[in-house]
Design a protein around this motif. Structure first.
Motif, PDB file in Angstrom:
ATOM      1  N   GLY A 132     -35.576  28.229  50.072  1.00  0.00           N
ATOM      2  CA  GLY A 132     -35.382  28.078  51.504  1.00  0.00           C
ATOM      3  C   GLY A 132     -36.522  28.750  52.243  1.00  0.00           C
ATOM      4  O   GLY A 132     -37.691  28.439  52.038  1.00  0.00           O
ATOM      5  N   SER A 133     -36.193  29.724  53.078  1.00  0.00           N
ATOM      6  CA  SER A 133     -37.220  30.466  53.819  1.00  0.00           C
ATOM      7  C   SER A 133     -37.501  31.829  53.214  1.00  0.00           C
ATOM      8  O   SER A 133     -38.318  32.585  53.747  1.00  0.00           O
ATOM      9  CB  SER A 133     -36.767  30.640  55.279  1.00  0.00           C
ATOM     10  N   GLN A 134     -36.852  32.157  52.100  1.00  0.00           N
ATOM     11  CA  GLN A 134     -37.020  33.470  51.484  1.00  0.00           C
ATOM     12  C   GLN A 134     -38.017  33.398  50.332  1.00  0.00           C
ATOM     13  O   GLN A 134     -38.018  32.444  49.559  1.00  0.00           O
ATOM     14  CB  GLN A 134     -35.678  34.011  50.973  1.00  0.00           C
ATOM     15  N   ASP A 135     -38.832  34.448  50.236  1.00  0.00           N
ATOM     16  CA  ASP A 135     -39.808  34.522  49.153  1.00  0.00           C
ATOM     17  C   ASP A 135     -39.138  34.969  47.864  1.00  0.00           C
ATOM     18  O   ASP A 135     -38.218  35.797  47.870  1.00  0.00           O
ATOM     19  CB  ASP A 135     -40.923  35.503  49.507  1.00  0.00           C
ATOM     20  N   CYS A 136     -39.601  34.404  46.756  1.00  0.00           N
ATOM     21  CA  CYS A 136     -39.144  34.802  45.422  1.00  0.00           C
ATOM     22  C   CYS A 136     -40.297  35.499  44.698  1.00  0.00           C
ATOM     23  O   CYS A 136     -41.442  35.451  45.131  1.00  0.00           O
ATOM     24  CB  CYS A 136     -38.682  33.588  44.621  1.00  0.00           C
ATOM     25  N   THR A 137     -40.004  36.123  43.583  1.00  0.00           N
ATOM     26  CA  THR A 137     -41.012  36.841  42.816  1.00  0.00           C
ATOM     27  C   THR A 137     -40.978  36.370  41.366  1.00  0.00           C
ATOM     28  O   THR A 137     -39.983  35.817  40.892  1.00  0.00           O
ATOM     29  CB  THR A 137     -40.773  38.352  42.854  1.00  0.00           C
ATOM     30  N   HIS A 138     -42.096  36.585  40.675  1.00  0.00           N
ATOM     31  CA  HIS A 138     -42.119  36.312  39.241  1.00  0.00           C
ATOM     32  C   HIS A 138     -42.805  37.470  38.530  1.00  0.00           C
ATOM     33  O   HIS A 138     -43.692  38.127  39.090  1.00  0.00           O
ATOM     34  CB  HIS A 138     -42.830  34.994  38.934  1.00  0.00           C
ATOM     35  N   ALA A 139     -42.392  37.708  37.302  1.00  0.00           N
ATOM     36  CA  ALA A 139     -42.965  38.777  36.490  1.00  0.00           C
ATOM     37  C   ALA A 139     -43.395  38.176  35.161  1.00  0.00           C
ATOM     38  O   ALA A 139     -42.560  37.680  34.397  1.00  0.00           O
ATOM     39  CB  ALA A 139     -41.943  39.886  36.277  1.00  0.00           C
ATOM     40  N   ILE A 140     -44.701  38.199  34.878  1.00  0.00           N
ATOM     41  CA  ILE A 140     -45.215  37.671  33.615  1.00  0.00           C
ATOM     42  C   ILE A 140     -44.866  38.626  32.489  1.00  0.00           C
ATOM     43  O   ILE A 140     -45.190  39.821  32.547  1.00  0.00           O
ATOM     44  CB  ILE A 140     -46.732  37.459  33.710  1.00  0.00           C
ATOM     45  N   ASP A 141     -44.189  38.132  31.473  1.00  0.00           N
ATOM     46  CA  ASP A 141     -43.736  38.991  30.378  1.00  0.00           C
ATOM     47  C   ASP A 141     -44.280  38.561  29.023  1.00  0.00           C
ATOM     48  O   ASP A 141     -43.989  39.207  28.005  1.00  0.00           O
ATOM     49  CB  ASP A 141     -42.205  39.047  30.331  1.00  0.00           C
ATOM     50  N   ASP A 159     -53.962  24.001  46.444  1.00  0.00           N
ATOM     51  CA  ASP A 159     -53.958  23.916  47.909  1.00  0.00           C
ATOM     52  C   ASP A 159     -53.278  25.159  48.481  1.00  0.00           C
ATOM     53  O   ASP A 159     -52.062  25.292  48.416  1.00  0.00           O
ATOM     54  CB  ASP A 159     -53.216  22.664  48.350  1.00  0.00           C
ATOM     55  N   PRO A 160     -54.055  26.090  49.040  1.00  0.00           N
ATOM     56  CA  PRO A 160     -53.460  27.329  49.560  1.00  0.00           C
ATOM     57  C   PRO A 160     -52.562  27.118  50.777  1.00  0.00           C
ATOM     58  O   PRO A 160     -51.822  28.035  51.143  1.00  0.00           O
ATOM     59  CB  PRO A 160     -54.691  28.170  49.947  1.00  0.00           C
ATOM     60  N   ASP A 161     -52.600  25.950  51.391  1.00  0.00           N
ATOM     61  CA  ASP A 161     -51.887  25.751  52.655  1.00  0.00           C
ATOM     62  C   ASP A 161     -50.624  24.905  52.535  1.00  0.00           C
ATOM     63  O   ASP A 161     -49.956  24.670  53.550  1.00  0.00           O
ATOM     64  CB  ASP A 161     -52.825  25.092  53.676  1.00  0.00           C
ATOM     65  N   THR A 162     -50.290  24.425  51.347  1.00  0.00           N
ATOM     66  CA  THR A 162     -49.182  23.484  51.211  1.00  0.00           C
ATOM     67  C   THR A 162     -48.110  24.014  50.277  1.00  0.00           C
ATOM     68  O   THR A 162     -48.413  24.504  49.181  1.00  0.00           O
ATOM     69  CB  THR A 162     -49.686  22.123  50.680  1.00  0.00           C
ATOM     70  N   TRP A 163     -46.852  23.903  50.718  1.00  0.00           N
ATOM     71  CA  TRP A 163     -45.707  24.207  49.867  1.00  0.00           C
ATOM     72  C   TRP A 163     -45.181  22.897  49.296  1.00  0.00           C
ATOM     73  O   TRP A 163     -44.945  21.939  50.029  1.00  0.00           O
ATOM     74  CB  TRP A 163     -44.604  24.907  50.658  1.00  0.00           C
ATOM     75  N   HIS A 164     -44.993  22.859  47.964  1.00  0.00           N
ATOM     76  CA  HIS A 164     -44.507  21.662  47.288  1.00  0.00           C
ATOM     77  C   HIS A 164     -43.051  21.843  46.887  1.00  0.00           C
ATOM     78  O   HIS A 164     -42.674  22.862  46.306  1.00  0.00           O
ATOM     79  CB  HIS A 164     -45.338  21.370  46.035  1.00  0.00           C
ATOM     80  N   SER A 165     -42.249  20.831  47.178  1.00  0.00           N
ATOM     81  CA  SER A 165     -40.838  20.885  46.825  1.00  0.00           C
ATOM     82  C   SER A 165     -40.665  20.723  45.316  1.00  0.00           C
ATOM     83  O   SER A 165     -41.335  19.906  44.682  1.00  0.00           O
ATOM     84  CB  SER A 165     -40.073  19.780  47.560  1.00  0.00           C
ATOM     85  N   LEU A 166     -39.753  21.499  44.740  1.00  0.00           N
ATOM     86  CA  LEU A 166     -39.449  21.359  43.315  1.00  0.00           C
ATOM     87  C   LEU A 166     -38.467  20.226  43.055  1.00  0.00           C
ATOM     88  O   LEU A 166     -38.196  19.885  41.902  1.00  0.00           O
ATOM     89  CB  LEU A 166     -38.887  22.674  42.773  1.00  0.00           C
ATOM     90  N   THR A 167     -37.921  19.667  44.098  1.00  0.00           N
ATOM     91  CA  THR A 167     -37.029  18.500  43.965  1.00  0.00           C
ATOM     92  C   THR A 167     -37.508  17.407  44.926  1.00  0.00           C
ATOM     93  O   THR A 167     -36.810  17.035  45.866  1.00  0.00           O
ATOM     94  CB  THR A 167     -35.574  18.877  44.258  1.00  0.00           C
ATOM     95  N   PRO A 168     -38.717  16.886  44.709  1.00  0.00           N
ATOM     96  CA  PRO A 168     -39.273  15.911  45.649  1.00  0.00           C
ATOM     97  C   PRO A 168     -38.614  14.552  45.466  1.00  0.00           C
ATOM     98  O   PRO A 168     -37.990  14.253  44.452  1.00  0.00           O
ATOM     99  CB  PRO A 168     -40.744  15.862  45.249  1.00  0.00           C
ATOM    100  N   SER A 169     -38.791  13.715  46.474  1.00  0.00           N
ATOM    101  CA  SER A 169     -38.323  12.338  46.383  1.00  0.00           C
ATOM    102  C   SER A 169     -39.200  11.566  45.403  1.00  0.00           C
ATOM    103  O   SER A 169     -40.309  11.988  45.056  1.00  0.00           O
ATOM    104  CB  SER A 169     -38.375  11.671  47.754  1.00  0.00           C
ATOM    105  N   PRO A 189     -35.421  28.938  43.045  1.00  0.00           N
ATOM    106  CA  PRO A 189     -36.522  28.551  43.940  1.00  0.00           C
ATOM    107  C   PRO A 189     -36.506  27.049  44.211  1.00  0.00           C
ATOM    108  O   PRO A 189     -36.163  26.248  43.333  1.00  0.00           O
ATOM    109  CB  PRO A 189     -37.774  28.973  43.173  1.00  0.00           C
ATOM    110  N   THR A 190     -36.877  26.696  45.410  1.00  0.00           N
ATOM    111  CA  THR A 190     -36.881  25.285  45.811  1.00  0.00           C
ATOM    112  C   THR A 190     -38.275  24.747  46.107  1.00  0.00           C
ATOM    113  O   THR A 190     -38.451  23.541  46.252  1.00  0.00           O
ATOM    114  CB  THR A 190     -36.018  25.085  47.064  1.00  0.00           C
ATOM    115  N   ALA A 191     -39.276  25.630  46.207  1.00  0.00           N
ATOM    116  CA  ALA A 191     -40.634  25.184  46.534  1.00  0.00           C
ATOM    117  C   ALA A 191     -41.636  26.170  45.968  1.00  0.00           C
ATOM    118  O   ALA A 191     -41.309  27.340  45.713  1.00  0.00           O
ATOM    119  CB  ALA A 191     -40.807  25.056  48.050  1.00  0.00           C
TER     120      ALA A 191
END
Length: 384
Positions: free
Chosen positions: A106-115, A173-183, A142-144
């Motif tokens: 949504g509008s909230q940021d998520c995090t990832h940790a490389i293990d 592309d540093p300026d674009t958010w891509h949906s993980l469930t695109p049409s 995550p959705t995007a």
């Protein structure tokens, strides 16, 4: 009898063509390696739901040849990466790469940790594989994502994302958010863009197409003059269609897992196809119809396309959508390339005395360029 010292017009043309051909061949041999490299910059990102409401598993494969642009692994500058040059730098690479991908729910940021960080082999070469857990504070998946790997150093870089039975192809592309469930439409657009992108940055594919266009226009017989430009466009259309049908066939076979060849030999064969196509243009009469040549070597070029497309992943729908979109994009790119070259070629055809010498010189230069690529690619093949 012709007075001594007077050269016949035909002989003068052959002499000048010899010098021009050698000059163009020398120019081809001097072209920089960056232009000769065909393998595109491509990463693979596989996303898996773990069953937890707030966690997703990510597996990210990045080519070492691409990381070398950024981190300069090749200390001895011999064009080969060795374990001694990589030892102790894998974690450094992971730390540099990790911030270049961002996640949102949504509008909230998520995090990832490389293990996990390790090296793996793919058909295209050696890759750095990183594993990570992606977590979102909202308790949802995550959705995007926003992808910006190599945005400053390799602007042609793309990523193929596999998630929930679908496959997407996106540029950095540093300026674009891509949906993980695109049409389906968005996924199709991504693959069309990937096909256009790949054909237009594939210098070897374009060189082969240029040789085919020469065969379809300037190399039509002892006299390159044609009655109307319509006949040229018609032959070019048939030639490009034959090339498309052939590479679509092998790409589909590879996507279905029925045909799988290592990338190295395929790239060498693609270089050889340019040599053959260029040399076949040199006799006074063309020795092979361009459409037949396009189909025969299009089968090989299709395997080159298959090496940069993750069509074997995802469900049947993802495979079909990816194949259709990628092939459509390649066809659009081919037509755009032909549309740029053909008007100039048609202008040259109005001067038959100029068309054949220029066409022969250009064909010789293409054959020389193919020779450079063939030598480079044979040198990179693993020793038996």
């Amino acid at each position: 009898m012709r007075p001594a010292g007077v050269v016949a017009p035909a002989a003068r043309r052959r002499t000048s063509l010899g010098w021009l051909g050698r000059a163009l061949l020398l120019l081809a041999l001097m072209m920089p390696v960056s232009v000769s490299a065909h393998a595109p910059s491509l990463a693979y990102l596989s996303l898996t739901d773990t069953g937890a409401d707030d966690r997703m598993r990510a597996q990210w494969d990045i080519a070492l040849r691409d990381l070398d642009w950024w981190m300069d692994f090749d200390i001895d500058r011999d064009g080969r990466l060795r374990w001694q040059e990589l030892r102790g730098r894998l974690d450094e690479a992971a730390a540099l790469v990790a911030p270049t991908i961002e996640w949102r729910a949504g509008s909230q940021d998520c995090t990832h940790a490389i293990d996990s960080v390790r090296l793996i082999g793919r058909d295209e070469g050696v890759y750095l594989r990183m594993g990570a857990d992606v977590r979102c504070p909202s308790g949802s998946l995550p959705t995007a994502l926003r992808y910006q790997l190599f945005a400053q150093v390799l602007p042609d870089h793309r990523v193929l994302i596999e998630h929930a039975g679908t496959v997407q192809s996106w540029p950095t592309d540093p300026d674009t958010w891509h949906s993980l469930t695109p049409s389906a439409g968005a996924r199709l657009a991504g693959f069309i863009g990937s096909g256009i992108h790949h054909i237009l940055i594939g210098w070897d594919h374009l060189a082969f197409l240029a040789a085919l266009l020469l065969a379809a226009t300037w190399m039509r017989g002892p006299s390159p003059a044609v009655s109307t430009s319509r006949s040229v466009w018609a032959e070019v259309a048939v030639t490009l269609t034959a090339f498309t049908v052939a590479h679509s066939l092998t790409l589909a076979l590879a996507a279905l897992g029925l045909l799988n060849l290592p990338a190295g030999p395929v790239e060498a064969l693609i270089a050889a196809s340019i040599i053959v196509a260029g040399l076949l243009n040199l006799p006074a009469r063309r020795l092979a119809p361009p459409a037949g040549l396009a189909f025969a070597f299009g089968l090989v070029h299709g395997l080159g396309f298959a090496n940069v497309m993750l069509t074997s992943q995802g469900g049947p729908g993802a495979v079909a959508l990816g194949l259709f979109g990628f092939n459509l994009g390649v066809e659009i790119g081919q037509l755009a390339f032909a549309a740029v070259l053909l008007p100039g070629m048609l202008l040259v055809l109005r001067r038959p005395g100029l068309a054949r010498p220029l066409g022969s010189a250009a064909s010789l230069a293409l054959a020389g360029l193919g020779t450079v690529w063939l030598i480079e690619r044979l040198a990179l093949l693993p020793s038996p």
